[in-house]
Write a protein that holds these residues in place. Structure first.
Motif, short mmCIF file in Angstrom:
data_model
loop_
_atom_site.label_atom_id
_atom_site.label_comp_id
_atom_site.label_asym_id
_atom_site.label_seq_id
_atom_site.Cartn_x
_atom_site.Cartn_y
_atom_site.Cartn_z
N GLY A 62 29.67 20.52 -23.38
CA GLY A 62 29.04 20.35 -21.99
C GLY A 62 28.59 18.93 -21.95
O GLY A 62 27.92 18.53 -22.89
N HIS A 63 28.81 17.90 -20.90
CA HIS A 63 28.36 16.75 -20.75
C HIS A 63 28.42 16.46 -19.39
O HIS A 63 29.12 16.98 -18.60
CB HIS A 63 29.37 15.64 -21.54
CG HIS A 63 30.68 15.56 -21.15
ND1 HIS A 63 31.09 14.88 -19.92
CD2 HIS A 63 31.85 16.36 -21.41
CE1 HIS A 63 32.79 15.09 -19.60
NE2 HIS A 63 32.85 15.92 -20.64
N THR A 64 27.62 15.60 -19.07
CA THR A 64 27.41 15.30 -17.62
C THR A 64 28.48 14.12 -17.13
O THR A 64 28.89 13.39 -18.11
CB THR A 64 26.02 14.54 -17.40
OG1 THR A 64 25.82 13.42 -18.23
CG2 THR A 64 24.93 15.59 -17.73
N PRO A 65 28.98 14.19 -15.91
CA PRO A 65 29.99 13.23 -15.58
C PRO A 65 29.55 11.56 -15.73
O PRO A 65 30.49 10.84 -16.23
CB PRO A 65 30.36 13.60 -14.10
CG PRO A 65 29.71 14.92 -14.10
CD PRO A 65 28.63 15.03 -14.86
N PHE A 70 20.87 8.30 -21.42
CA PHE A 70 19.98 8.92 -20.90
C PHE A 70 20.26 10.22 -20.54
O PHE A 70 19.07 11.01 -20.29
CB PHE A 70 18.82 8.24 -19.83
CG PHE A 70 18.57 6.87 -20.23
CD1 PHE A 70 17.60 6.59 -21.14
CD2 PHE A 70 19.01 5.76 -19.70
CE1 PHE A 70 17.03 5.41 -21.40
CE2 PHE A 70 18.79 4.58 -20.08
CZ PHE A 70 17.80 4.37 -20.93
N ASP A 71 21.49 10.42 -20.25
CA ASP A 71 21.73 11.83 -19.88
C ASP A 71 21.73 12.78 -21.11
O ASP A 71 22.18 12.52 -22.20
CB ASP A 71 23.23 11.79 -19.17
CG ASP A 71 22.95 11.23 -17.72
OD1 ASP A 71 22.35 11.52 -17.02
OD2 ASP A 71 23.99 10.42 -17.51
N TYR A 72 21.87 14.26 -20.82
CA TYR A 72 21.98 15.14 -21.90
C TYR A 72 22.40 16.57 -21.38
O TYR A 72 22.11 16.78 -20.13
CB TYR A 72 20.41 15.23 -22.46
CG TYR A 72 19.35 15.91 -21.49
CD1 TYR A 72 19.30 17.18 -21.42
CD2 TYR A 72 18.66 15.06 -20.77
CE1 TYR A 72 18.04 17.70 -20.41
CE2 TYR A 72 17.64 15.62 -19.68
CZ TYR A 72 17.68 16.80 -19.86
OH TYR A 72 16.69 17.51 -18.84
N VAL A 73 22.60 17.43 -22.28
CA VAL A 73 23.00 18.68 -21.92
C VAL A 73 22.65 19.22 -23.12
O VAL A 73 23.19 18.87 -24.37
CB VAL A 73 24.75 19.07 -21.44
CG1 VAL A 73 24.79 20.47 -21.33
CG2 VAL A 73 25.06 18.30 -20.47
N PRO A 504 28.25 8.38 -24.43
CA PRO A 504 27.11 7.55 -24.98
C PRO A 504 25.76 8.64 -24.72
O PRO A 504 24.77 8.59 -25.16
CB PRO A 504 27.14 6.38 -23.89
CG PRO A 504 27.87 6.80 -22.84
CD PRO A 504 29.08 7.64 -23.57
N SER A 505 26.20 9.64 -23.94
CA SER A 505 25.14 10.71 -23.75
C SER A 505 24.77 11.89 -24.88
O SER A 505 26.06 11.90 -25.71
CB SER A 505 25.00 11.26 -22.43
OG SER A 505 26.39 12.11 -22.49
N THR A 506 24.07 12.58 -24.86
CA THR A 506 24.05 13.84 -25.78
C THR A 506 24.61 15.09 -25.10
O THR A 506 24.19 15.28 -24.06
CB THR A 506 22.54 14.08 -25.96
OG1 THR A 506 21.79 12.99 -26.77
CG2 THR A 506 22.33 15.23 -27.04
N GLU A 507 25.85 15.59 -25.71
CA GLU A 507 26.20 16.50 -25.14
C GLU A 507 26.11 17.78 -25.98
O GLU A 507 25.28 17.88 -26.97
CB GLU A 507 27.79 16.50 -24.93
CG GLU A 507 28.77 16.47 -26.41
CD GLU A 507 30.14 16.29 -26.28
OE1 GLU A 507 30.96 17.23 -26.57
OE2 GLU A 507 30.63 15.32 -25.49
N ALA A 508 26.42 18.94 -25.25
CA ALA A 508 26.18 20.58 -26.06
C ALA A 508 27.57 20.98 -26.51
O ALA A 508 28.53 20.44 -26.01
CB ALA A 508 25.48 21.33 -25.11
N VAL A 509 27.55 21.33 -27.71
CA VAL A 509 28.86 21.99 -28.26
C VAL A 509 28.50 23.50 -28.45
O VAL A 509 27.36 23.76 -29.02
CB VAL A 509 29.47 21.21 -29.34
CG1 VAL A 509 29.81 19.71 -28.76
CG2 VAL A 509 28.38 21.00 -30.38
#
Length: 515
Positions: A62-65, A70-73, A504-509
């Motif tokens: 999961g990641h933001t478009p 500064f974005d995160y999931v 560049p953002s923090t994504e969830a796996v």
């Protein structure tokens, strides 16, 4: 696991900081009671090849478009549906905006989301909780998710209680804010600048939610964990203010049939008095007899030291509870799980920790631990690492358990799956429960322990390609007879059966392992 569970405990006396070079990613070990060095094919506790797990797949990312730094999931809770005919995984978490390819309500500056992931990996959004005023500060947070016997989801977290704040639950990708449907999460007793807990039951298809906000009448609850079993909802949190009888922090447990109002709130009167408010909630679990097991930490002053506490709250709900407190220089509880026979508590400790006269192996810095308790008499069954043993994975000296799950029915029998955080130094370990990580240099360990003896059957480390500048921060774990799943926050590149890399953002796996 509490999002802040490690913060207070890790304001510790200074210690050495060093980084080890890990030559292998997967190691076995004999760190539990009865374990031995070597024996298994990976140097494990003589368990044989059938007890070795491996990564099967990465079923969801999961990641933001608009992915910026500064974005995160982040996924804060995982729950596998207990019905063997319904093979799906439910995720609960937070996001700074939409999660590609889903579209959330347009006013969302901080989204709490529930996503269903069937075994064919066709993810769908069950619902979101968002502020209907875009100016609302984005400090709501998600915590845990679990199922009741009717396949409903029981979710928990915290919401701002400002009197201008209204939150809405929107099923699927709809937008109830635009429809003015905000009553589900409107606070009955608003307090400027405060957080209130919420507990909610979501229908299996996400069509509706029955929410209980500030049902305990608390002036402030900074954190809350929740579990549900056999139609009984239980929440564990912190209260600050008039509801506790004094302007101090106190722990409470609330339980009621399915958390649909009428909650009975019990303040834990024999947890040591806390004179300096800190975020100290750890986790809770409900065993097969409906006994509640809760853990966290207590401290005073600036929390230079802290003590682990473990509370057993029997199903009969007496006014007093049995409590067990550790004696290390600093110790804290962060995770709990249970089955019909035992409760399992995990966390971290520095120094010499003894639980009910059962010692663990002393540590110089901060080490991870798991302790098992008999649900019938509350006695300690085993501790990990037992005195005289060491974990099977190489350590930096700064490790802590993040979450625990119990698996019954694997080829290894009843097992305890443990996920934890490894940091390069004390400062890094303080962020091991930060759901919006702002520092790199942390990665994961995963353990499989024999539920009867605590013997380490298998262990692995999951490390980014560049540990110093990247992140693989575990956040949750769940299991059933087909395997177990670990959620983590990723920044950078990591090898999970095959290499994957975040933007560049923090994504969830979410990573699925074989049992």
């Amino acid at each position: 696991m509490s999002r802040f569970a490690l913060t207070a405990a890790l304001v510790l006396a200074s210690g050495c900081s060093f980084v080890l070079d890990f030559p292998e990613e997967v190691r076995g070990g004999g760190g539990g009671a009865g374990g031995d060095e070597g024996g298994g094919p990976l140097g494990g506790g003589g368990s044989g090849p059938t007890c070795q797990s491996e990564i099967a797949e990465v079923p969801w990312r999961g990641h933001t478009p608009s992915a910026t730094e500064f974005d995160y999931v982040t996924v804060t809770g995982l729950s596998r549906d207990p019905d063997p005919t319904e093979r799906w995984l439910d995720l609960f978490g937070e996001s700074s905006s939409n999660i590609d390819p889903f579209t959330f309500p347009s006013s969302a500056s901080n989204v709490l989301f529930a996503i269903r992931l069937p075994d064919d990996n066709s993810a769908e959004v069950l619902g979101t909780i968002v502020p209907c005023d875009a100016a609302v500060p984005d400090y709501s947070f998600a915590n845990r998710v679990s199922h009741n016997t009717d396949d409903q989801l029981f979710i928990s977290g915290g919401l701002p209680a400002d009197d201008q704040t209204n939150y809405a639950f929107s099923p699927g990708e709809t937008d109830n804010c635009s429809l003015g449907v905000t009553e589900n999460f409107a606070s009955d007793e608003p307090v400027d600048g405060a957080l209130v807990p919420f507990f909610a039951l979501m229908d299996p298809d996400g069509s509706s939610v029955d929410a209980s906000v500030q049902d305990a009448g608390l002036t402030l609850a900074t954190d809350v964990n929740a579990e549900v079993t056999a139609g009984l909802g239980v929440a564990f949190g912190e209260a600050f203010g008039a509801a506790t009888g004094a302007v101090e922090l106190a722990y409470f447990i609330s339980r009621s049939p399915e958390m649909k109002g009428g909650n009975e709130v019990v303040f834990l009167d024999n947890v040591p008095e806390i004179s300096y408010p800190r975020d100290l909630v750890g986790d809770l679990a409900v065993d097969g007899a409906a006994n509640v097991w809760a853990t966290g930490q207590s401290c005073t002053g600036a929390c230079a030291t802290s003590s682990l506490f473990i509370v057993e709250w029997p199903a009969a709900m007496p006014e007093t509870q049995s409590i067990k407190i550790g004696g290390a220089t600093a110790s804290f509880g962060a995770a709990a799980a249970a089955n019909d026979n035992a409760a399992f508590i995990g966390g971290g400790y520095q120094g010499a920790l003894t639980i009910d006269d059962v010692p663990l192996e002393p540590t110089d810095d901060v080490g991870a631990f798991v302790a098992a308790f008999d649900v019938n008499d509350g006695g300690v069954l085993w501790t990990y690492p037992a005195e005289g043993t060491t974990p099977g994975f190489e350590t930096t000296g700064f490790e802590a358990v993040v979450d625990i799950a119990v698996g019954d029915g694997s080829e290894c029998g009843s097992v305890v799956y443990v996920v934890g955080c490894i940091a390069d130094d004390k400062a890094g370990l303080q962020g091991c429960t930060a759901h919006r990580p702002d520092a790199m240099g942390r990665h994961a360990f995963v353990l499989k322990l024999d539920a009867l003896t605590g013997q380490e059957l298998w262990s692995t480390e999951i490390r980014p390609a560049d540990v110093a500048t990247s992140l693989f921060l575990p956040t949750a774990i769940t299991a059933d007879d087909s395997g177990f799943w670990v959620a983590a926050s990723l920044r950078g590149q990591v090898d999970l059966a095959e290499p994957i890399e975040s933007g560049p953002s923090t994504e969830a796996v979410v990573v699925r392992f074989t049992p």
